[in-house]
Enzyme design. Structure first.
Site, PDB file in Angstrom:
ATOM      1  N   ASP A  80      -5.405   0.706  14.175  1.00 49.99           N
ATOM      2  CA  ASP A  80      -6.283   1.655  13.508  1.00 49.99           C
ATOM      3  C   ASP A  80      -7.553   0.956  13.034  1.00 49.99           C
ATOM      4  O   ASP A  80      -7.605  -0.269  12.931  1.00 49.99           O
ATOM      5  CB  ASP A  80      -5.544   2.259  12.299  1.00 49.99           C
ATOM      6  CG  ASP A  80      -6.137   3.582  11.851  1.00 49.99           C
ATOM      7  OD1 ASP A  80      -5.535   4.217  10.968  1.00 49.99           O
ATOM      8  OD2 ASP A  80      -7.204   3.971  12.385  1.00 49.99           O
ATOM      9  N   ALA A  82     -11.027   0.806  10.246  1.00 51.26           N
ATOM     10  CA  ALA A  82     -11.191   0.696   8.792  1.00 51.26           C
ATOM     11  C   ALA A  82     -12.651   0.990   8.439  1.00 51.26           C
ATOM     12  O   ALA A  82     -13.558   0.750   9.238  1.00 51.26           O
ATOM     13  CB  ALA A  82     -10.812  -0.705   8.300  1.00 51.26           C
ATOM     14  N   GLU A 102      -2.313   8.013   8.404  1.00 58.27           N
ATOM     15  CA  GLU A 102      -2.516   6.631   8.867  1.00 58.27           C
ATOM     16  C   GLU A 102      -1.699   5.648   8.049  1.00 58.27           C
ATOM     17  O   GLU A 102      -1.126   4.697   8.579  1.00 58.27           O
ATOM     18  CB  GLU A 102      -4.000   6.274   8.798  1.00 58.27           C
ATOM     19  CG  GLU A 102      -4.840   7.020   9.829  1.00 58.27           C
ATOM     20  CD  GLU A 102      -6.316   6.803   9.613  1.00 58.27           C
ATOM     21  OE1 GLU A 102      -6.737   6.574   8.457  1.00 58.27           O
ATOM     22  OE2 GLU A 102      -7.071   6.862  10.595  1.00 58.27           O
ATOM     23  N   LYS A 120     -18.065  -3.843   9.180  1.00 57.24           N
ATOM     24  CA  LYS A 120     -17.039  -3.296   8.267  1.00 57.24           C
ATOM     25  C   LYS A 120     -16.536  -4.369   7.302  1.00 57.24           C
ATOM     26  O   LYS A 120     -15.890  -4.061   6.308  1.00 57.24           O
ATOM     27  CB  LYS A 120     -15.859  -2.746   9.077  1.00 57.24           C
ATOM     28  CG  LYS A 120     -16.227  -1.609  10.021  1.00 57.24           C
ATOM     29  CD  LYS A 120     -16.688  -0.374   9.246  1.00 57.24           C
ATOM     30  CE  LYS A 120     -16.960   0.779  10.172  1.00 57.24           C
ATOM     31  NZ  LYS A 120     -15.730   1.350  10.776  1.00 57.24           N
TER      32      LYS A 120
HETATM   33  O1  DER Z   1     -10.837   7.587   8.504  1.00 65.79           O
HETATM   34  C1  DER Z   1     -10.188   6.593   8.854  1.00 65.79           C
HETATM   35  O2  DER Z   1      -9.193   6.198   8.224  1.00 65.79           O
HETATM   36  C2  DER Z   1     -10.709   5.801  10.010  1.00 65.79           C
HETATM   37  O3  DER Z   1      -9.670   5.072  10.633  1.00 65.79           O
HETATM   38  C3  DER Z   1     -11.776   4.851   9.502  1.00 65.79           C
HETATM   39  O4  DER Z   1     -11.143   4.036   8.545  1.00 65.79           O
HETATM   40  C4  DER Z   1     -12.421   4.044  10.582  1.00 65.79           C
HETATM   41  O5  DER Z   1     -13.200   4.916  11.335  1.00 65.79           O
HETATM   42  P1  DER Z   1     -14.237   4.344  12.429  1.00 65.79           P
HETATM   43  O6  DER Z   1     -13.404   3.525  13.396  1.00 65.79           O
HETATM   44  O7  DER Z   1     -14.801   5.584  13.053  1.00 65.79           O
HETATM   45  O8  DER Z   1     -15.249   3.536  11.698  1.00 65.79           O
END
Ligand code: DER
Length: 213
Positions: A80, A82, A102, A120
């Site tokens: 995932d 962030a 998530e 990030k």
């Molecule tokens: O909303 C969420 O939890 C998404 O996973 C976010 O944390 C990351 O989104 P992005 O990959 O579009 O920046």
């Protein structure tokens, strides 16, 4: 290298961590988007769980087998994105309104791999921190919770009310405990070191893979 290219590089690196036969949790967002075709291209036999309708649709489009999460008691790996990656490591997630599912998927996975482009990474976790409230009593919960404001937009896939903590984040662990203790809070977007096993960050094309646990 563009941010989009870095997201793709991190996602493609993480796709290589998945092994045939694995049960895979698929996160939500623009960094997970390139993960899905990269996973599909590997031609593995996978059983996937999605954290949002958007991810489910994208996963099915590329031919990944997506099943209801009820079919699983645990997962082999979850991948995932962030919104922030800070010291600890601590993450802020939930920009895409999917952090509750998530977090449940991350907790069920033996390995939780975070993928992100370099911007990030932050020196200090800061607001906003997403918070999902049960719709029932949300006004009363909001009255008790200083520094939490409603975020305009739709309910979550579980009909939760999405809001954000907008106050200072002195210490993520302290704020996480405060929010977890509040009746009416379903989940917040602070993901702590107990959840995270790997962090894959691509910055200007250079992919860094940090194994946390
Ligand atoms: O909303 C969420 O939890 C998404 O996973 C976010 O944390 C990351 O989104 P992005 O990959 O579009 O920046």
């Amino acid at each position: 290298m563009s941010v989009e290219a870095d997201k793709r590089a991190a996602a493609e690196f993480a796709a290589q961590l998945v092994e045939d036969g694995m049960r895979v949790g698929l996160g939500t967002g623009s960094t997970v988007a390139p993960l899905l075709p990269a996973l599909a291209a590997r031609g593995l036999t996978l059983r996937c769980v999605s954290t949002s309708p958007a991810t489910e649709a994208l996963a099915r489009q590329v031919g990944l087998a997506v099943e209801p999460f009820d079919e699983f008691t645990d997962l082999d790996i979850a991948i995932d994105g962030a919104d922030q990656i800070g010291p600890g490591p601590w993450l802020v997630k939930g920009g895409g309104r999917a952090h509750t599912r998530e977090k449940i998927v991350a907790a069920a996975a033996a390995r939780f791999v975070v993928i992100a482009s370099g911007e990030k990474v932050v020196e200090r976790i800061h607001e906003p921190v997403p918070v999902e409230l049960l719709a029932y009593g949300a006004s009363a919960t909001l009255r008790r919770l200083r520094n939490v404001v409603l975020r305009p937009g739709p309910l979550s896939p579980d009909n939760g009310v999405i809001a954000d903590w907008t106050g200072a984040v002195e210490d993520p662990a302290t704020l996480a405990a405060l929010l977890d203790a509040e009746p009416g809070v379903v989940a917040h977007g602070l993901f702590g070191p107990e959840l995270i096993t790997d962090i894959v960050v691509s910055t200007a094309g250079a992919v860094d893979h940090r194994v946390i646990a």
